[in-house]
Design a protein around this motif. Structure first.
Motif, PDB file in Angstrom:
ATOM      1  N   ARG A   1       5.792  -8.739  -6.216  1.00 42.62           N
ATOM      2  CA  ARG A   1       5.468  -7.414  -5.704  1.00 42.62           C
ATOM      3  C   ARG A   1       5.861  -6.329  -6.694  1.00 42.62           C
ATOM      4  NH1 ARG A   1       7.601  -8.971  -0.523  1.00 42.62           N
ATOM      5  NH2 ARG A   1       9.293  -7.469  -0.719  1.00 42.62           N
ATOM      6  N   ARG A   2       6.857  -6.621  -7.528  1.00 47.34           N
ATOM      7  CA  ARG A   2       7.321  -5.584  -8.455  1.00 47.34           C
ATOM      8  C   ARG A   2       6.301  -5.301  -9.554  1.00 47.34           C
ATOM      9  NH1 ARG A   2      12.593  -8.621  -8.192  1.00 47.34           N
ATOM     10  NH2 ARG A   2      13.767  -7.603  -6.559  1.00 47.34           N
ATOM     11  N   PHE A   3       5.313  -6.207  -9.726  1.00 43.04           N
ATOM     12  CA  PHE A   3       4.307  -5.981 -10.749  1.00 43.04           C
ATOM     13  C   PHE A   3       3.043  -5.352 -10.187  1.00 43.04           C
ATOM     14  CE2 PHE A   3       6.793  -9.046 -13.188  1.00 43.04           C
ATOM     15  CZ  PHE A   3       6.789  -8.429 -14.414  1.00 43.04           C
ATOM     16  N   ARG A   4       2.969  -5.166  -8.869  1.00 43.69           N
ATOM     17  CA  ARG A   4       1.779  -4.592  -8.290  1.00 43.69           C
ATOM     18  C   ARG A   4       1.746  -3.090  -8.538  1.00 43.69           C
ATOM     19  NH1 ARG A   4       1.461  -7.121  -2.356  1.00 43.69           N
ATOM     20  NH2 ARG A   4       2.773  -5.307  -2.022  1.00 43.69           N
ATOM     21  N   PRO A   5       0.577  -2.556  -8.864  1.00 32.94           N
ATOM     22  CA  PRO A   5       0.473  -1.117  -9.100  1.00 32.94           C
ATOM     23  C   PRO A   5       0.855  -0.334  -7.852  1.00 32.94           C
ATOM     24  CG  PRO A   5      -1.504  -2.270  -9.863  1.00 32.94           C
ATOM     25  CD  PRO A   5      -0.701  -3.251  -9.077  1.00 32.94           C
ATOM     26  N   ARG A   6       1.453   0.844  -8.057  1.00 29.15           N
ATOM     27  CA  ARG A   6       1.839   1.700  -6.942  1.00 29.15           C
ATOM     28  C   ARG A   6       0.631   2.551  -6.535  1.00 29.15           C
ATOM     29  NH1 ARG A   6       7.021   2.697 -10.031  1.00 29.15           N
ATOM     30  NH2 ARG A   6       8.621   1.545  -8.913  1.00 29.15           N
ATOM     31  N   ARG A   7      -0.168   2.027  -5.597  1.00 28.61           N
ATOM     32  CA  ARG A   7      -1.350   2.748  -5.154  1.00 28.61           C
ATOM     33  C   ARG A   7      -1.151   3.343  -3.774  1.00 28.61           C
ATOM     34  NH1 ARG A   7      -3.404  -2.003  -7.312  1.00 28.61           N
ATOM     35  NH2 ARG A   7      -3.567  -2.899  -5.232  1.00 28.61           N
ATOM     36  N   LYS A   8       0.039   3.169  -3.191  1.00 35.98           N
ATOM     37  CA  LYS A   8       0.262   3.607  -1.816  1.00 35.98           C
ATOM     38  C   LYS A   8       0.886   4.992  -1.783  1.00 35.98           C
ATOM     39  CE  LYS A   8       1.069  -1.191  -0.531  1.00 35.98           C
ATOM     40  NZ  LYS A   8       1.974  -2.147   0.112  1.00 35.98           N
ATOM     41  N   GLY A   9       0.955   5.532  -0.565  1.00 35.31           N
ATOM     42  CA  GLY A   9       1.623   6.808  -0.383  1.00 35.31           C
ATOM     43  C   GLY A   9       3.118   6.636  -0.493  1.00 35.31           C
ATOM     44  N   ASN A  10       3.825   7.763  -0.562  1.00 35.10           N
ATOM     45  CA  ASN A  10       5.277   7.718  -0.736  1.00 35.10           C
ATOM     46  C   ASN A  10       5.978   6.968   0.389  1.00 35.10           C
ATOM     47  OD1 ASN A  10       5.152   9.111  -3.119  1.00 35.10           O
ATOM     48  ND2 ASN A  10       5.337  11.122  -2.132  1.00 35.10           N
ATOM     49  N   ASN A  11       5.555   7.225   1.639  1.00 33.79           N
ATOM     50  CA  ASN A  11       6.209   6.567   2.769  1.00 33.79           C
ATOM     51  C   ASN A  11       6.019   5.064   2.733  1.00 33.79           C
ATOM     52  OD1 ASN A  11       7.084   9.013   3.768  1.00 33.79           O
ATOM     53  ND2 ASN A  11       5.282   9.302   5.099  1.00 33.79           N
ATOM     54  N   GLU A  12       4.789   4.623   2.422  1.00 35.46           N
ATOM     55  CA  GLU A  12       4.507   3.195   2.359  1.00 35.46           C
ATOM     56  C   GLU A  12       5.271   2.549   1.209  1.00 35.46           C
ATOM     57  OE1 GLU A  12       0.341   1.773   3.426  1.00 35.46           O
ATOM     58  OE2 GLU A  12      -0.012   3.819   2.764  1.00 35.46           O
ATOM     59  N   GLU A  13       5.336   3.268   0.091  1.00 37.35           N
ATOM     60  CA  GLU A  13       6.030   2.721  -1.072  1.00 37.35           C
ATOM     61  C   GLU A  13       7.511   2.549  -0.783  1.00 37.35           C
ATOM     62  OE1 GLU A  13       7.159   4.112  -5.580  1.00 37.35           O
ATOM     63  OE2 GLU A  13       5.281   4.800  -4.698  1.00 37.35           O
ATOM     64  N   LYS A  14       8.124   3.570  -0.146  1.00 34.45           N
ATOM     65  CA  LYS A  14       9.544   3.483   0.180  1.00 34.45           C
ATOM     66  C   LYS A  14       9.813   2.351   1.163  1.00 34.45           C
ATOM     67  CE  LYS A  14      10.640   8.352  -0.633  1.00 34.45           C
ATOM     68  NZ  LYS A  14      11.047   9.626   0.005  1.00 34.45           N
ATOM     69  N   LYS A  15       8.877   2.179   2.124  1.00 32.10           N
ATOM     70  CA  LYS A  15       9.034   1.101   3.093  1.00 32.10           C
ATOM     71  C   LYS A  15       9.008  -0.248   2.403  1.00 32.10           C
ATOM     72  CE  LYS A  15       7.037  -0.730   7.352  1.00 32.10           C
ATOM     73  NZ  LYS A  15       5.942  -0.598   8.351  1.00 32.10           N
ATOM     74  N   GLU A  16       8.095  -0.417   1.430  1.00 24.72           N
ATOM     75  CA  GLU A  16       8.001  -1.688   0.709  1.00 24.72           C
ATOM     76  C   GLU A  16       9.240  -1.928  -0.120  1.00 24.72           C
ATOM     77  OE1 GLU A  16       5.471  -2.692  -2.999  1.00 24.72           O
ATOM     78  OE2 GLU A  16       4.279  -3.338  -1.285  1.00 24.72           O
ATOM     79  N   GLN A  17       9.745  -0.864  -0.791  1.00 24.12           N
ATOM     80  CA  GLN A  17      10.923  -1.015  -1.620  1.00 24.12           C
ATOM     81  C   GLN A  17      12.141  -1.384  -0.787  1.00 24.12           C
ATOM     82  OE1 GLN A  17      11.109   2.712  -3.701  1.00 24.12           O
ATOM     83  NE2 GLN A  17       9.941   1.953  -5.436  1.00 24.12           N
ATOM     84  N   SER A  18      12.247  -0.808   0.418  1.00 25.98           N
ATOM     85  CA  SER A  18      13.391  -1.108   1.273  1.00 25.98           C
ATOM     86  C   SER A  18      13.359  -2.537   1.765  1.00 25.98           C
ATOM     87  CB  SER A  18      13.407  -0.161   2.470  1.00 25.98           C
ATOM     88  OG  SER A  18      12.281  -0.381   3.302  1.00 25.98           O
ATOM     89  N   SER A  19      12.146  -3.162   1.782  1.00 32.01           N
ATOM     90  CA  SER A  19      12.035  -4.539   2.252  1.00 32.01           C
ATOM     91  C   SER A  19      12.255  -5.539   1.135  1.00 32.01           C
ATOM     92  CB  SER A  19      10.654  -4.771   2.872  1.00 32.01           C
ATOM     93  OG  SER A  19       9.642  -4.674   1.875  1.00 32.01           O
ATOM     94  N   GLU A  20      12.453  -5.057  -0.088  1.00 37.77           N
ATOM     95  CA  GLU A  20      12.641  -5.941  -1.234  1.00 37.77           C
ATOM     96  C   GLU A  20      14.069  -6.464  -1.260  1.00 37.77           C
ATOM     97  OE1 GLU A  20      11.376  -4.260  -4.878  1.00 37.77           O
ATOM     98  OE2 GLU A  20       9.269  -4.184  -4.312  1.00 37.77           O
ATOM     99  N   THR A  21      14.390  -7.247  -0.264  1.00 41.58           N
ATOM    100  CA  THR A  21      15.698  -7.875  -0.178  1.00 41.58           C
ATOM    101  C   THR A  21      15.497  -9.354   0.056  1.00 41.58           C
ATOM    102  OG1 THR A  21      15.779  -7.419   2.193  1.00 41.58           O
ATOM    103  CG2 THR A  21      16.803  -5.802   0.720  1.00 41.58           C
ATOM    104  N   LYS A  22      16.575 -10.102  -0.109  1.00 41.69           N
ATOM    105  CA  LYS A  22      16.471 -11.535   0.132  1.00 41.69           C
ATOM    106  C   LYS A  22      16.290 -11.787   1.625  1.00 41.69           C
ATOM    107  CE  LYS A  22      18.944 -13.134  -3.930  1.00 41.69           C
ATOM    108  NZ  LYS A  22      20.011 -14.012  -4.448  1.00 41.69           N
ATOM    109  N   LYS A  23      15.423 -12.731   1.919  1.00 46.42           N
ATOM    110  CA  LYS A  23      15.194 -13.056   3.326  1.00 46.42           C
ATOM    111  C   LYS A  23      15.629 -14.489   3.585  1.00 46.42           C
ATOM    112  CE  LYS A  23      10.395 -14.592   2.741  1.00 46.42           C
ATOM    113  NZ  LYS A  23       9.007 -14.405   3.189  1.00 46.42           N
ATOM    114  N   GLU A  24      15.926 -14.764   4.848  1.00 46.88           N
ATOM    115  CA  GLU A  24      16.407 -16.085   5.220  1.00 46.88           C
ATOM    116  C   GLU A  24      15.244 -16.973   5.642  1.00 46.88           C
ATOM    117  OE1 GLU A  24      19.436 -15.657   8.204  1.00 46.88           O
ATOM    118  OE2 GLU A  24      21.007 -15.441   6.691  1.00 46.88           O
TER     119      GLU A  24
END
Length: 281
Positions: free
Chosen positions: A163-186
Protein backbone atom coordinates in the motif's frame (compact mmCIF):
# COMPACT_ATOMS: atom_id res chain seq x y z
CA UNK A 1 -4.29 -42.54 15.97
CA UNK A 2 -2.51 -40.92 18.92
CA UNK A 3 -0.72 -44.19 19.71
CA UNK A 4 0.36 -44.55 16.07
CA UNK A 5 1.69 -40.98 15.96
CA UNK A 6 3.53 -41.46 19.27
CA UNK A 7 5.09 -44.64 17.89
CA UNK A 8 6.14 -42.81 14.69
CA UNK A 9 7.67 -40.01 16.76
CA UNK A 10 9.66 -42.41 18.94
CA UNK A 11 10.94 -44.46 16.00
CA UNK A 12 11.88 -41.35 13.97
CA UNK A 13 13.60 -39.71 16.96
CA UNK A 14 15.70 -42.81 17.64
CA UNK A 15 16.59 -43.15 13.95
CA UNK A 16 17.68 -39.52 13.56
CA UNK A 17 19.51 -39.32 16.89
CA UNK A 18 21.50 -42.38 15.86
CA UNK A 19 22.67 -40.54 12.75
CA UNK A 20 25.49 -38.27 13.86
CA UNK A 21 25.65 -36.34 10.58
CA UNK A 22 21.92 -36.20 9.93
CA UNK A 23 20.87 -33.52 7.45
CA UNK A 24 17.84 -32.79 5.35
CA UNK A 25 16.57 -30.50 2.62
CA UNK A 26 12.99 -29.35 2.11
CA UNK A 27 11.64 -27.42 -0.89
CA UNK A 28 8.77 -25.01 -0.21
CA UNK A 29 6.45 -23.18 -2.61
CA UNK A 30 5.21 -19.86 -1.24
CA UNK A 31 2.15 -18.15 -2.73
CA UNK A 32 0.62 -14.86 -1.63
CA UNK A 33 -2.75 -13.64 -2.87
CA UNK A 34 -2.29 -10.06 -4.00
CA UNK A 35 -4.90 -7.31 -3.72
CA UNK A 36 -5.55 -6.43 -7.36
CA UNK A 37 -7.91 -3.53 -6.64
CA UNK A 38 -6.94 -0.82 -9.13
CA UNK A 39 -9.30 1.74 -7.58
CA UNK A 40 -10.63 4.40 -9.94
CA UNK A 41 -7.62 4.27 -12.23
CA UNK A 42 -8.58 3.86 -15.88
CA UNK A 43 -6.70 0.89 -17.32
CA UNK A 44 -7.20 -1.38 -20.31
CA UNK A 45 -7.62 -5.12 -19.81
CA UNK A 46 -4.20 -5.64 -21.38
CA UNK A 47 -2.57 -3.30 -18.85
CA UNK A 48 -4.34 -5.04 -15.96
CA UNK A 49 -3.21 -8.48 -17.17
CA UNK A 50 0.37 -7.25 -17.54
CA UNK A 51 0.41 -5.90 -13.97
CA UNK A 52 -1.21 -9.07 -12.63
CA UNK A 53 1.46 -11.17 -14.34
CA UNK A 54 4.23 -9.04 -12.82
CA UNK A 55 2.72 -9.32 -9.36
CA UNK A 56 2.26 -13.07 -9.78
CA UNK A 57 5.95 -13.54 -10.54
CA UNK A 58 6.73 -11.71 -7.31
CA UNK A 59 4.12 -13.41 -5.11
CA UNK A 60 4.99 -16.99 -6.11
CA UNK A 61 8.41 -18.10 -4.94
CA UNK A 62 10.37 -21.25 -4.15
CA UNK A 63 12.50 -21.60 -1.01
CA UNK A 64 14.99 -24.20 0.18
CA UNK A 65 15.36 -25.17 3.84
CA UNK A 66 18.60 -27.00 4.67
CA UNK A 67 18.57 -28.38 8.19
CA UNK A 68 20.13 -30.69 10.73
CA UNK A 69 18.94 -31.53 14.24
CA UNK A 70 19.58 -28.02 15.62
CA UNK A 71 20.41 -25.59 12.78
CA UNK A 72 18.93 -24.50 9.47
CA UNK A 73 19.38 -22.17 6.51
CA UNK A 74 16.35 -20.88 4.62
CA UNK A 75 16.80 -19.05 1.33
CA UNK A 76 15.02 -18.38 -1.95
CA UNK A 77 15.90 -20.50 -4.94
CA UNK A 78 17.82 -18.52 -7.53
CA UNK A 79 15.84 -17.78 -10.65
CA UNK A 80 17.23 -17.03 -14.09
CA UNK A 81 15.73 -14.49 -16.41
CA UNK A 82 15.99 -10.78 -17.08
CA UNK A 83 13.46 -7.97 -17.45
CA UNK A 84 12.36 -7.28 -21.02
CA UNK A 85 12.25 -3.50 -20.91
CA UNK A 86 12.91 -0.33 -18.97
CA UNK A 87 9.52 -0.31 -17.25
CA UNK A 88 9.80 -3.98 -16.34
CA UNK A 89 13.35 -3.42 -15.11
CA UNK A 90 12.28 -0.60 -12.81
CA UNK A 91 9.38 -2.64 -11.47
CA UNK A 92 11.49 -5.75 -10.87
CA UNK A 93 14.16 -3.64 -9.19
CA UNK A 94 11.57 -2.22 -6.80
CA UNK A 95 9.98 -5.60 -6.07
CA UNK A 96 13.31 -7.33 -5.49
CA UNK A 97 13.93 -5.00 -2.56
CA UNK A 98 11.34 -7.01 -0.62
CA UNK A 99 12.99 -10.38 -1.26
CA UNK A 100 13.98 -12.44 1.73
CA UNK A 101 17.69 -13.01 2.19
CA UNK A 102 19.34 -15.94 3.92
CA UNK A 103 17.86 -16.86 7.28
CA UNK A 104 19.79 -18.87 9.87
CA UNK A 105 18.17 -20.52 12.88
CA UNK A 106 19.70 -22.38 15.81
CA UNK A 107 16.92 -23.91 17.90
CA UNK A 108 19.36 -25.09 20.58
CA UNK A 109 20.95 -21.66 21.13
CA UNK A 110 17.67 -19.77 20.48
CA UNK A 111 19.38 -17.70 17.80
CA UNK A 112 17.96 -16.19 14.61
CA UNK A 113 20.04 -14.28 12.05
CA UNK A 114 18.75 -12.92 8.76
CA UNK A 115 20.90 -11.42 6.03
CA UNK A 116 19.03 -8.98 3.77
CA UNK A 117 19.96 -6.61 0.98
CA UNK A 118 17.60 -3.66 0.76
CA UNK A 119 18.04 -1.22 -2.14
CA UNK A 120 21.74 -2.06 -2.41
CA UNK A 121 22.56 -1.93 1.31
CA UNK A 122 23.24 -5.10 3.31
CA UNK A 123 21.77 -5.70 6.76
CA UNK A 124 22.22 -8.47 9.32
CA UNK A 125 19.15 -8.77 11.53
CA UNK A 126 19.82 -10.31 14.93
CA UNK A 127 17.11 -11.49 17.30
CA UNK A 128 16.34 -14.14 19.86
CA UNK A 129 14.48 -17.16 18.52
CA UNK A 130 11.27 -17.26 20.49
CA UNK A 131 9.32 -20.47 21.09
CA UNK A 132 5.78 -19.90 19.80
CA UNK A 133 2.87 -20.95 22.00
CA UNK A 134 1.23 -23.27 19.50
CA UNK A 135 -2.19 -24.73 20.22
CA UNK A 136 -2.48 -28.39 19.23
CA UNK A 137 -5.83 -29.27 17.65
CA UNK A 138 -5.51 -33.03 17.32
CA UNK A 139 -6.43 -32.88 13.62
CA UNK A 140 -4.36 -34.88 11.14
CA UNK A 141 -3.91 -35.04 7.39
CA UNK A 142 -1.56 -36.60 4.89
CA UNK A 143 0.98 -34.48 2.97
CA UNK A 144 2.77 -36.75 0.53
CA UNK A 145 4.03 -39.75 2.47
CA UNK A 146 3.99 -37.93 5.82
CA UNK A 147 1.26 -37.92 8.46
CA UNK A 148 0.88 -34.35 9.73
CA UNK A 149 -0.74 -32.78 12.78
CA UNK A 150 -2.37 -29.37 12.92
CA UNK A 151 -1.29 -26.54 15.23
CA UNK A 152 -2.44 -22.92 15.33
CA UNK A 153 -1.25 -19.64 16.79
CA UNK A 154 -2.43 -16.02 16.65
CA UNK A 155 0.30 -13.79 15.25
CA UNK A 156 0.75 -10.15 14.25
CA UNK A 157 1.77 -9.65 10.62
CA UNK A 158 2.46 -6.59 8.49
CA UNK A 159 0.19 -6.51 5.46
CA UNK A 160 0.78 -2.95 4.33
CA UNK A 161 4.08 -2.99 2.42
CA UNK A 162 2.47 -2.74 -1.00
CA UNK A 163 0.00 0.00 0.00
CA UNK A 164 2.91 2.34 0.62
CA UNK A 165 3.74 2.30 -3.10
CA UNK A 166 0.24 3.16 -4.27
CA UNK A 167 -0.20 6.70 -5.59
CA UNK A 168 -2.03 9.11 -3.28
CA UNK A 169 -5.15 9.74 -5.35
CA UNK A 170 -7.58 10.02 -2.43
CA UNK A 171 -8.83 12.93 -0.41
CA UNK A 172 -7.12 13.97 2.80
CA UNK A 173 -9.63 12.22 5.06
CA UNK A 174 -9.41 8.95 3.15
CA UNK A 175 -5.63 9.13 3.05
CA UNK A 176 -5.38 9.73 6.80
CA UNK A 177 -7.77 6.85 7.43
CA UNK A 178 -5.61 4.52 5.33
CA UNK A 179 -2.41 5.67 7.03
CA UNK A 180 -3.92 5.11 10.48
CA UNK A 181 -4.77 1.52 9.47
CA UNK A 182 -1.17 0.79 8.46
CA UNK A 183 -0.47 -1.23 11.56
CA UNK A 184 0.21 -4.87 12.18
CA UNK A 185 -2.90 -6.98 12.28
CA UNK A 186 -3.54 -10.27 14.00
CA UNK A 187 -4.19 -13.42 12.00
CA UNK A 188 -4.53 -17.07 12.90
CA UNK A 189 -1.56 -19.02 11.55
CA UNK A 190 -2.14 -22.70 10.80
CA UNK A 191 0.80 -25.09 10.62
CA UNK A 192 0.90 -28.77 9.66
CA UNK A 193 3.93 -30.63 11.02
CA UNK A 194 5.10 -34.22 10.86
CA UNK A 195 6.54 -36.11 13.86
CA UNK A 196 8.14 -38.47 11.34
CA UNK A 197 10.87 -35.84 10.92
CA UNK A 198 11.39 -34.79 14.57
CA UNK A 199 13.27 -31.52 14.06
CA UNK A 200 11.77 -28.38 15.60
CA UNK A 201 11.98 -26.37 12.40
CA UNK A 202 10.09 -25.11 9.40
CA UNK A 203 9.97 -22.46 6.65
CA UNK A 204 10.96 -18.90 7.50
CA UNK A 205 10.51 -17.93 11.13
CA UNK A 206 8.15 -20.83 11.79
CA UNK A 207 9.19 -23.68 14.07
CA UNK A 208 8.93 -24.74 17.69
CA UNK A 209 6.86 -27.86 17.05
CA UNK A 210 7.85 -31.52 17.66
CA UNK A 211 8.33 -32.13 13.95
CA UNK A 212 9.19 -30.45 10.66
CA UNK A 213 6.49 -28.03 9.46
CA UNK A 214 5.36 -28.96 5.95
CA UNK A 215 2.59 -26.41 5.44
CA UNK A 216 1.80 -22.92 6.75
CA UNK A 217 -1.28 -20.78 6.13
CA UNK A 218 -0.95 -17.19 7.37
CA UNK A 219 -3.30 -14.50 6.10
CA UNK A 220 -2.94 -14.31 2.33
CA UNK A 221 0.19 -16.48 2.27
CA UNK A 222 0.40 -20.26 1.90
CA UNK A 223 3.72 -22.11 2.17
CA UNK A 224 3.68 -25.77 1.12
CA UNK A 225 6.50 -28.30 1.10
CA UNK A 226 6.76 -30.02 -2.29
CA UNK A 227 9.87 -32.17 -1.77
CA UNK A 228 11.94 -33.57 1.10
CA UNK A 229 15.37 -35.18 0.85
CA UNK A 230 16.82 -36.74 3.99
CA UNK A 231 20.59 -37.25 4.20
CA UNK A 232 21.31 -35.96 0.67
CA UNK A 233 24.48 -37.21 -0.99
CA UNK A 234 25.77 -33.64 -1.25
CA UNK A 235 25.93 -32.20 2.25
CA UNK A 236 25.59 -28.45 2.73
CA UNK A 237 27.55 -26.74 5.44
CA UNK A 238 25.18 -24.67 7.53
CA UNK A 239 26.98 -21.42 8.31
CA UNK A 240 25.81 -18.29 10.08
CA UNK A 241 25.49 -15.24 7.80
CA UNK A 242 28.00 -12.56 8.84
CA UNK A 243 27.81 -9.76 6.25
CA UNK A 244 25.80 -6.59 6.66
CA UNK A 245 25.10 -3.82 9.15
CA UNK A 246 23.90 -5.39 12.42
CA UNK A 247 20.41 -4.22 13.37
CA UNK A 248 17.45 -5.43 15.39
CA UNK A 249 14.19 -6.40 13.67
CA UNK A 250 12.56 -3.19 14.91
CA UNK A 251 15.42 -1.05 13.57
CA UNK A 252 15.27 -2.77 10.18
CA UNK A 253 11.49 -2.32 9.92
CA UNK A 254 11.85 1.42 10.60
CA UNK A 255 14.57 1.76 7.94
CA UNK A 256 12.51 -0.20 5.40
CA UNK A 257 9.37 1.83 6.06
CA UNK A 258 11.23 5.13 5.65
CA UNK A 259 12.86 3.97 2.41
CA UNK A 260 9.54 2.80 0.95
CA UNK A 261 7.98 6.17 1.69
CA UNK A 262 10.91 7.86 -0.07
CA UNK A 263 10.48 5.58 -3.09
CA UNK A 264 6.77 6.33 -3.33
CA UNK A 265 7.46 10.06 -3.22
CA UNK A 266 10.13 9.66 -5.89
CA UNK A 267 7.78 7.75 -8.21
CA UNK A 268 5.14 10.44 -7.67
CA UNK A 269 7.59 13.20 -8.59
CA UNK A 270 8.66 11.34 -11.72
CA UNK A 271 5.05 10.83 -12.76
CA UNK A 272 4.28 14.48 -12.14
CA UNK A 273 7.39 15.65 -14.00
CA UNK A 274 8.79 17.49 -11.00
CA UNK A 275 12.27 16.06 -11.23
CA UNK A 276 13.92 12.97 -9.87
CA UNK A 277 15.07 12.29 -6.38
CA UNK A 278 16.84 9.54 -4.54
CA UNK A 279 16.59 8.83 -0.86
CA UNK A 280 19.41 7.69 1.36
CA UNK A 281 19.68 5.31 4.27
Amino acid sequence: MKKILLWLLCISSLTISAQKDFQGKAIYQSKTKMNMDFGNRQMSEEQKKRIEQRMKSFSERIYILSFNTTESLYKEEERLGAPTGQREGRFQSMMSSFSNGVQYKNVKEKELLESKEFFGKKFLIEEKLETPKWEMTGETKQIGQYTCLKATIVKSIDDVAFRRFRPRRKGNNEEKKEQSSETKKEVTVTAWYTPQIPVSNGPGEYGGLPGLILEVNAGRTTILCSEIVLNPSEKQEIKKPTKGKKVTREEYDKIAKKKMEEMREMFQRRRGGNGRGRGRF
